[in-house]
Design a protein around this motif. Sequence first.
Motif: not given
Length: 501
Positions: A31-37, A106-119
């Motif tokens: 039931g988790v649908h708010n997903v971006e890849c 899915i977002n194609f042609g998209t590179t993740v640059l940074t992931v920062q933060g806390e749980p």
Amino acid sequence: CLATLMANPRVCVIGAGAAGLTTIKQLADQGVHNVECFEKENDIGGIFNYGKEKNGVYDNAVLTISNYLMAFSDMPPTGHRFHWHHTEYQAYLKEYAEKFGILKHINFGTTVLTVQGEPGKWHVTVKEAGKVVDKGIYNFVVVSSGAHQTEHIPAIPGLETFTGKVIHSSSYKNNADFAGKDCMCVGLGESGADIVREISDVANSTVLALRSFPFLIPRLARPFHANPLGCSSDAYSSHLHHDCLHVPICRYAKFKHFLNRVMYTLASLLFLIFPFLGRGKVPREDAFKQDVAGGFVDKDTLYSPQVAKLIYAFCDLSGQAERGQKFATKNVTFMSNIVEGKIATNASGITEIKGEHIFFSDGSRARSDYIVMCTGYKTDFPFLQGNIGTTGIPLSVPEGSVRRLYKHIFHPDIGETMAWIGFVRPSTGGIPACAEMAARYFALLASGNRSLPKDIAEQTARDFELESSFFRLSPDLHTVVGYKDFMDSVAELVGCDVMLW
């Protein structure tokens, strides 16, 4: 449980290979649908998304694991057990994505640059269409970018003086450039076995340089087992086979695990006494679509006493029988070329390189035009930046080893809001099946239907010591696990474990 506080959690999935696809599917099932890849290439498949100029499979790559162990449980293959060509597996993944409505996430042609933060509050930026885009805050992040991103090039003295060309196996596509050349292949994994064979078919000379001998498993069972059906040797990677062998009692954490072993052993003995049970008509083709009567040990590799003797010799020299477990190299297609003199092996170790010559510890040397590094990859996640919130603990895989993660999935200091999925490589068995099981567990956590154990740090430390000791002959392969151990332990967490009593 943190997930229960989130009515509609926002999930970021990095990578649309097999692990990313099954993660999206398992989240939807809960039931988790708010997903971006976010996928940096223009198609799904990860390393199986073939491209002439990109890291990934080579022209003739055939999977080392058969289709029944590479497929997901929610879309199993049908018919004969065989080994997919990489294009066939890519087609399977596309069918899977289309069947379960995964592509819309899915977002194609998209590179993740940074992931920062806390749980629970992960800030993500990406690059798409040449622009840096702030994607905001996600409650969960799944790292499914794969373990084949950053090439590992060993530090060999004098490598910078080499006058020929050095390439990593990740950029190899076919043997055209090596025709008539003197070539050196350094290292031997499952891809390296194909590469050294293909190069030696056309090169003037080929040397296979090793630090140690691999433990080999022919993909068509012979010479280890009679194989009248021509089935893949991974059909023998089951409880029915392995639990009759040398699985230490200490591997079983609970009495019910030991009781299961007893039941599997009894079943195994039943098949040993009555080998015809479960067998149908003998197929015409083996697992590589070759004549089943041909007596093949692997793809395009006929059985011969010389090949069998050489396979046994490599296995004996690997040290597995005396000193511990080693990752099983499930590819012996290069054996015939050693027998025929097309490949010379040297396992004494390279001491240095001077110009066009490579020098070995045994005093020998070899001239080479090409050095092909079949030396694997480093665990590297450059987009993970900073610390975990205000803790001062780096946002990274501890010590660069996924064994420091709970079940190779969860950082003990982060918990369920960040998951590494696809970083489990069974010694025998399929990575996608392990990724699916990990994704099922993560989806249950993200939906609030499960909680992580309170003592995951202690459990992770125990598993680290056990795995490191058990696979001590493959110290650089931190992703390797025992297939049945991993699958059974996560199945128990998911609640889908099978009890035979």
